[in-house]
Design a protein around this motif. Structure first.
Motif, mmCIF file in Angstrom:
data_model
loop_
_atom_site.group_PDB
_atom_site.id
_atom_site.type_symbol
_atom_site.label_atom_id
_atom_site.label_comp_id
_atom_site.label_asym_id
_atom_site.label_seq_id
_atom_site.Cartn_x
_atom_site.Cartn_y
_atom_site.Cartn_z
ATOM 1 N N VAL A 252 1.206 16.273 -14.725
ATOM 2 C CA VAL A 252 0.038 15.591 -14.842
ATOM 3 C C VAL A 252 -0.219 14.961 -13.630
ATOM 4 O O VAL A 252 0.360 14.185 -13.184
ATOM 5 N N THR A 253 -1.505 15.141 -13.293
ATOM 6 C CA THR A 253 -1.994 14.184 -12.193
ATOM 7 C C THR A 253 -3.321 13.417 -12.470
ATOM 8 O O THR A 253 -4.583 13.802 -12.710
ATOM 9 N N ALA A 254 -3.166 12.051 -12.960
ATOM 10 C CA ALA A 254 -3.844 11.311 -13.634
ATOM 11 C C ALA A 254 -4.130 10.073 -12.457
ATOM 12 O O ALA A 254 -4.643 9.072 -12.902
ATOM 13 N N ASP A 255 -3.926 10.502 -11.105
ATOM 14 C CA ASP A 255 -4.084 9.531 -10.226
ATOM 15 C C ASP A 255 -5.202 9.785 -9.036
ATOM 16 O O ASP A 255 -4.805 9.636 -7.707
ATOM 17 N N SER A 256 -6.307 10.331 -9.500
ATOM 18 C CA SER A 256 -7.345 10.534 -8.482
ATOM 19 C C SER A 256 -8.355 9.523 -8.531
ATOM 20 O O SER A 256 -8.459 8.394 -9.062
ATOM 21 N N PRO A 257 -9.153 9.267 -7.316
ATOM 22 C CA PRO A 257 -10.037 8.297 -6.975
ATOM 23 C C PRO A 257 -10.846 8.180 -8.418
ATOM 24 O O PRO A 257 -11.394 7.311 -8.954
ATOM 25 N N TYR A 258 -11.306 9.548 -9.016
ATOM 26 C CA TYR A 258 -12.187 9.458 -10.065
ATOM 27 C C TYR A 258 -11.588 8.616 -11.451
ATOM 28 O O TYR A 258 -12.153 7.743 -12.119
ATOM 29 N N ASP A 259 -10.373 8.775 -11.453
ATOM 30 C CA ASP A 259 -9.634 8.066 -12.667
ATOM 31 C C ASP A 259 -9.839 6.503 -12.376
ATOM 32 O O ASP A 259 -9.632 5.683 -13.162
ATOM 33 N N ARG A 260 -9.577 6.114 -11.071
ATOM 34 C CA ARG A 260 -9.283 4.561 -10.735
ATOM 35 C C ARG A 260 -10.810 4.091 -11.069
ATOM 36 O O ARG A 260 -10.865 3.060 -11.492
ATOM 37 N N TYR A 261 -11.731 5.168 -10.701
ATOM 38 C CA TYR A 261 -13.275 4.448 -10.869
ATOM 39 C C TYR A 261 -13.542 4.210 -12.340
ATOM 40 O O TYR A 261 -14.132 3.255 -12.911
ATOM 41 N N VAL A 262 -13.449 5.119 -13.148
ATOM 42 C CA VAL A 262 -13.719 4.913 -14.749
ATOM 43 C C VAL A 262 -12.827 4.007 -15.158
ATOM 44 O O VAL A 262 -13.168 3.379 -16.308
ATOM 45 N N GLN A 263 -11.718 3.728 -14.738
ATOM 46 C CA GLN A 263 -10.760 2.439 -15.206
ATOM 47 C C GLN A 263 -11.104 1.166 -14.720
ATOM 48 O O GLN A 263 -10.387 0.024 -14.925
ATOM 49 N N GLY A 264 -12.188 1.271 -13.801
ATOM 50 C CA GLY A 264 -12.796 -0.178 -13.353
ATOM 51 C C GLY A 264 -12.637 -0.525 -11.783
ATOM 52 O O GLY A 264 -13.092 -1.596 -11.556
ATOM 53 N N ASP A 265 -12.169 0.241 -11.253
ATOM 54 C CA ASP A 265 -12.201 0.214 -9.679
ATOM 55 C C ASP A 265 -13.505 0.592 -9.047
ATOM 56 O O ASP A 265 -13.678 1.787 -8.820
ATOM 57 N N GLN A 266 -14.450 -0.344 -8.805
ATOM 58 C CA GLN A 266 -15.701 0.038 -8.421
ATOM 59 C C GLN A 266 -15.873 0.523 -7.186
ATOM 60 O O GLN A 266 -16.777 1.055 -6.614
ATOM 61 N N ASN A 267 -14.423 0.348 -6.267
ATOM 62 C CA ASN A 267 -14.557 0.733 -4.937
ATOM 63 C C ASN A 267 -13.862 2.181 -4.576
ATOM 64 O O ASN A 267 -13.760 2.485 -3.693
ATOM 65 N N ALA A 268 -13.560 2.831 -5.853
ATOM 66 C CA ALA A 268 -12.630 3.939 -5.689
ATOM 67 C C ALA A 268 -13.443 5.181 -5.117
ATOM 68 O O ALA A 268 -12.959 5.955 -4.596
ATOM 69 N N ASP A 412 -14.103 16.512 -4.973
ATOM 70 C CA ASP A 412 -12.910 16.047 -4.093
ATOM 71 C C ASP A 412 -12.350 14.913 -4.706
ATOM 72 O O ASP A 412 -11.156 14.409 -4.521
ATOM 73 N N ALA A 413 -13.045 13.948 -5.361
ATOM 74 C CA ALA A 413 -12.591 12.669 -5.918
ATOM 75 C C ALA A 413 -11.884 13.059 -7.332
ATOM 76 O O ALA A 413 -11.180 12.103 -7.724
ATOM 77 N N LEU A 414 -11.768 14.340 -7.649
ATOM 78 C CA LEU A 414 -10.820 14.658 -8.878
ATOM 79 C C LEU A 414 -9.667 15.054 -8.309
ATOM 80 O O LEU A 414 -8.581 15.379 -9.020
ATOM 81 N N SER A 415 -9.314 14.840 -6.974
ATOM 82 C CA SER A 415 -8.187 15.342 -6.513
ATOM 83 C C SER A 415 -6.960 14.095 -6.662
ATOM 84 O O SER A 415 -7.167 13.040 -6.598
ATOM 85 N N SER A 416 -5.630 14.881 -6.871
ATOM 86 C CA SER A 416 -4.384 13.625 -7.018
ATOM 87 C C SER A 416 -4.215 13.063 -5.621
ATOM 88 O O SER A 416 -4.048 14.042 -4.786
#
Length: 429
Positions: A252-268, A412-416
């Motif tokens: 499982v790769t749940a460590d993409s910039p997209y994942d960080r963004y939807v979890q609250g990191d507005q700078n991801a 590309d932001a969906l990349s691990s």
């Protein structure tokens, strides 16, 4: 001006009266004599047909009342928009378009095993050369987890004896979220998929499951490993499939910039990725690639896992032979909706692997599945019936090269992050 109830009745009343007069005349003067009905039979037929007329006029009246602007084209929104109500994350001015729930990928795939011994056995089998006829290939030969982001980087899979298969190798990362496996979706589970390549004469080439069992039984390490995983040392092909599936569900790769963004990191995500995120929704990509796995063929979604491709004939699909399949008549076919997780890392693309560039894949999907014009493809004139029944010319939607750049940035932001680091380390970048 809106259509009121009295306006509707003013249309429906005369229409009803006229319809009943025509119906009575037709039954009593034409249908009745033709079928030799007596008077009671004529009135019974009138009542039966009249009920249908009444129901039709009632439905049309309700439709007119609920759609107060008959000059507007009738647009049916995707049902997804009516059942997902969460607001988009991040700056409202950047992303607000239609309600859609952007979600991070769960850290565990559905049904993931909790027994480390079973997972470890699966890892060993995934890298076991004894499961190929020549003793040289493994599952990892076509699914290199780090060097090729779970695929092999080749247009089509290369198997035993350097034989080239007809299709591209999909990534094994996040395969535990998929509801069907293989490009044509013929395997309903990872267990069903796991044994296919081992027995395929073009891939790993073993003659039977019994041969796989015999080979593993001859290796001393596997008796204890199967005992730890299953409670006894019995080596069966069914257990091989269970162990392989258990291991693959941990990928499982749940460590993409997209994942960080939807979890609250507005700078991801950077501005281009945010623009691409909006375009991904606005253009309609989420109609097939939705949910945290970005696929309707996901266990987390309830969509149709297969789609006809190409849905709209076009020169790009023809150029790359995407409407062709070896041994099959020309024309579109139903393929599994692939996950877009790590898509920027897992080219070449599509079932035949003939498209090497991600931006070209975006252009192809736009014209083939969404009927959206892109640079280099002549827009076609489109016509739709309006609510007033008149045929109207509608401008075809289009994407610019800048839009395609933004969509590629979002994908590309969906990349691990872990896989990108591994790939950059191997390339020396």
């Amino acid at each position: 001006m809106e259509t009121g109830l009295f306006d509707v009745l003013g249309v429906a009343g005369p229409a009803l009266l006229l319809a009943l007069v025509v119906l009575v005349s037709m039954v009593h003067l034409e249908l009745g004599p033709f079928t030799h009905l007596e008077t009671p039979g004529k009135w019974l037929l009138t009542a039966a047909l009249g009920a249908g007329v009444l129901a039709f006029i009632f439905k049309m009246s309700v439709a007119l009342y609920l759609n107060p602007k008959p000059d507007r084209l009738l647009v049916l929104p995707h049902p997804d928009f009516s059942r997902r109500a969460a607001a988009l994350p991040g700056p409202a001015a950047v992303l607000q378009y239609q309600p859609y729930q952007w979600q991070a990928l769960p850290a565990r795939a559905p049904g993931a095993a909790t027994d480390p011994a079973l997972v470890e056995l699966g890892r060993q089998l995934f890298n076991e050369t004894a499961l190929s006829a020549d003793g040289r290939l493994t599952c990892a030969s076509c699914h290199d987890l780090l060097a090729a982001a779970g695929a092999d980087g080749q247009p089509q899979a290369v198997g035993i004896g350097a034989q080239v298969g007809p299709r591209n190798s999909p990534t094994v990362w996040n395969s535990g979220f998929q509801s069907v496996l293989f490009w044509d979706g013929r395997a309903p589970s990872l267990e069903a998929q796991a044994t296919g390549p081992i027995l395929n004469p073009v891939e790993m080439g073993l003659s039977s499951g019994a041969e796989a069992e015999r080979r593993l039984q001859a290796l001393p390490a596997y008796g204890p490993a199967f005992r730890q995983a299953f409670g006894d040392p019995d080596i069966s092909f069914t257990r091989v499939a269970r162990a392989l599936a258990a291991y693959e569900r941990t990928l499982v790769t749940a460590d993409s910039p997209y994942d960080r963004y939807v979890q609250g990191d507005q700078n991801a995500l950077d501005p281009a990725q945010l623009r691409g995120m909006r375009l991904f929704q606005e253009t309609g990509c989420i109609n097939c690639h939705r949910g945290p796995a970005f696929s309707d063929a996901s266990l987390l979604e309830k969509g149709a896992p297969l789609r006809i491709f190409p849905a709209f004939p076009n020169p790009l699909a023809r150029r790359y032979g995407l409407d062709q399949e070896a041994g099959q008549p020309p024309g579109p076919r139903a393929w599994r909706v692939p996950s877009l997780r790590n898509v920027a890392l897992t080219g070449p693309y599509f079932h035949n692997g003939r498209v090497r560039e991600l931006k070209e894949a975006i252009r192809i999907m736009a014209v083939s599945q969404l009927d959206v014009a892109v640079p280099g493809v002549t827009p076609r004139q489109r016509f739709l019936f309006g609510a007033d029944g008149q045929l109207q010319s509608v401008a075809q939607r289009s994407l610019s090269e800048a839009d395609i750049d933004d969509l590629a940035a979002f994908l590309d932001a969906l990349s691990s992050a872990r896989l990108k680091t591994a790939l950059s380390g191997r390339s020396g970048a």
